[in-house]
Design a protein around this motif. Structure first.
Motif, PDB file in Angstrom:
ATOM      1  N   MET A 185      16.550  -1.715 -12.836  1.00 45.85           N
ATOM      2  CA  MET A 185      16.444  -1.883 -11.414  1.00 45.85           C
ATOM      3  C   MET A 185      14.984  -1.961 -10.959  1.00 45.85           C
ATOM      4  N   THR A 186      14.097  -1.405 -11.735  1.00 48.13           N
ATOM      5  CA  THR A 186      12.686  -1.426 -11.340  1.00 48.13           C
ATOM      6  C   THR A 186      12.143  -2.852 -11.282  1.00 48.13           C
ATOM      7  N   GLY A 187      12.708  -3.754 -12.087  1.00 49.96           N
ATOM      8  CA  GLY A 187      12.286  -5.148 -12.036  1.00 49.96           C
ATOM      9  C   GLY A 187      12.575  -5.770 -10.678  1.00 49.96           C
ATOM     10  N   PHE A 188      13.772  -5.510 -10.150  1.00 45.22           N
ATOM     11  CA  PHE A 188      14.118  -6.016  -8.823  1.00 45.22           C
ATOM     12  C   PHE A 188      13.230  -5.401  -7.757  1.00 45.22           C
ATOM     13  N   GLN A 189      12.968  -4.110  -7.884  1.00 47.43           N
ATOM     14  CA  GLN A 189      12.143  -3.435  -6.895  1.00 47.43           C
ATOM     15  C   GLN A 189      10.709  -3.946  -6.929  1.00 47.43           C
ATOM     16  N   ALA A 190      10.200  -4.227  -8.112  1.00 51.20           N
ATOM     17  CA  ALA A 190       8.845  -4.775  -8.233  1.00 51.20           C
ATOM     18  C   ALA A 190       8.765  -6.156  -7.589  1.00 51.20           C
ATOM     19  N   LYS A 191       9.779  -6.970  -7.816  1.00 52.48           N
ATOM     20  CA  LYS A 191       9.800  -8.302  -7.205  1.00 52.48           C
ATOM     21  C   LYS A 191       9.919  -8.204  -5.689  1.00 52.48           C
ATOM     22  N   LEU A 192      10.708  -7.240  -5.224  1.00 55.11           N
ATOM     23  CA  LEU A 192      10.845  -7.043  -3.787  1.00 55.11           C
ATOM     24  C   LEU A 192       9.501  -6.649  -3.176  1.00 55.11           C
ATOM     25  N   GLU A 193       8.758  -5.812  -3.849  1.00 56.32           N
ATOM     26  CA  GLU A 193       7.434  -5.421  -3.346  1.00 56.32           C
ATOM     27  C   GLU A 193       6.503  -6.627  -3.262  1.00 56.32           C
ATOM     28  N   ARG A 194       6.578  -7.512  -4.259  1.00 55.24           N
ATOM     29  CA  ARG A 194       5.756  -8.725  -4.227  1.00 55.24           C
ATOM     30  C   ARG A 194       6.116  -9.592  -3.026  1.00 55.24           C
ATOM     31  N   VAL A 195       7.422  -9.711  -2.769  1.00 53.27           N
ATOM     32  CA  VAL A 195       7.875 -10.524  -1.643  1.00 53.27           C
ATOM     33  C   VAL A 195       7.461  -9.872  -0.320  1.00 53.27           C
ATOM     34  N   GLU A 196       7.516  -8.548  -0.251  1.00 56.11           N
ATOM     35  CA  GLU A 196       7.061  -7.856   0.958  1.00 56.11           C
ATOM     36  C   GLU A 196       5.593  -8.162   1.223  1.00 56.11           C
ATOM     37  N   ASN A 197       4.802  -8.184   0.166  1.00 61.64           N
ATOM     38  CA  ASN A 197       3.382  -8.520   0.315  1.00 61.64           C
ATOM     39  C   ASN A 197       3.207  -9.953   0.810  1.00 61.64           C
ATOM     40  N   LEU A 198       4.044 -10.858   0.329  1.00 65.90           N
ATOM     41  CA  LEU A 198       3.972 -12.251   0.786  1.00 65.90           C
ATOM     42  C   LEU A 198       4.295 -12.358   2.269  1.00 65.90           C
ATOM     43  N   ALA A 199       5.274 -11.588   2.735  1.00 66.93           N
ATOM     44  CA  ALA A 199       5.628 -11.616   4.153  1.00 66.93           C
ATOM     45  C   ALA A 199       4.465 -11.138   5.003  1.00 66.93           C
ATOM     46  N   VAL A 200       3.810 -10.081   4.563  1.00 65.87           N
ATOM     47  CA  VAL A 200       2.655  -9.560   5.303  1.00 65.87           C
ATOM     48  C   VAL A 200       1.543 -10.600   5.320  1.00 65.87           C
ATOM     49  N   GLU A 201       1.305 -11.244   4.190  1.00 66.29           N
ATOM     50  CA  GLU A 201       0.267 -12.271   4.132  1.00 66.29           C
ATOM     51  C   GLU A 201       0.592 -13.439   5.057  1.00 66.29           C
ATOM     52  N   CYS A 202       1.860 -13.832   5.111  1.00 62.56           N
ATOM     53  CA  CYS A 202       2.269 -14.914   6.011  1.00 62.56           C
ATOM     54  C   CYS A 202       1.985 -14.542   7.459  1.00 62.56           C
ATOM     55  N   GLU A 203       2.307 -13.313   7.830  1.00 61.12           N
ATOM     56  CA  GLU A 203       2.068 -12.871   9.198  1.00 61.12           C
ATOM     57  C   GLU A 203       0.575 -12.869   9.520  1.00 61.12           C
ATOM     58  N   LEU A 204      -0.253 -12.441   8.569  1.00 58.96           N
ATOM     59  CA  LEU A 204      -1.696 -12.445   8.786  1.00 58.96           C
ATOM     60  C   LEU A 204      -2.234 -13.867   8.928  1.00 58.96           C
ATOM     61  N   ILE A 205      -1.739 -14.762   8.105  1.00 59.35           N
ATOM     62  CA  ILE A 205      -2.175 -16.165   8.182  1.00 59.35           C
ATOM     63  C   ILE A 205      -1.745 -16.772   9.513  1.00 59.35           C
ATOM     64  N   ALA A 206      -0.525 -16.458   9.947  1.00 59.64           N
ATOM     65  CA  ALA A 206      -0.021 -17.003  11.214  1.00 59.64           C
ATOM     66  C   ALA A 206      -0.900 -16.586  12.387  1.00 59.64           C
ATOM     67  N   LYS A 207      -1.484 -15.401  12.307  1.00 61.64           N
ATOM     68  CA  LYS A 207      -2.367 -14.941  13.379  1.00 61.64           C
ATOM     69  C   LYS A 207      -3.688 -15.692  13.400  1.00 61.64           C
TER      70      LYS A 207
END
Length: 58
Positions: A1-23
């Motif tokens: 399950m840690t593999g899924f959680q690690a990938k989820l964390e990467r995607v969470e970081n991408l969402a934050v980066e998208c929001e920063l870029i949008a600003k």
């Protein structure tokens, strides 16, 4: 399950980066990037629920 959680964390970081870029960009580009960020956040919610269901079943 840690593999899924690690990938989820990467995607969470991408969402934050998208929001920063949008600003930082203007008009239509900001709107498009913001829509992508909200899509990623929605996907995250589904993946978290999926991970939780695996944890409950285990």
């Amino acid at each position: 399950m840690t593999g899924f959680q690690a990938k989820l964390e990467r995607v969470e970081n991408l969402a934050v980066e998208c929001e920063l870029i949008a600003k930082r960009v203007d008009g239509c580009n900001a709107s498009c990037i913001s829509v992508r960020a909200s899509t990623i956040v929605s996907w995250q919610t589904h993946v978290r629920a999926l991970i939780a269901s695996f944890n409950i079943a285990a």
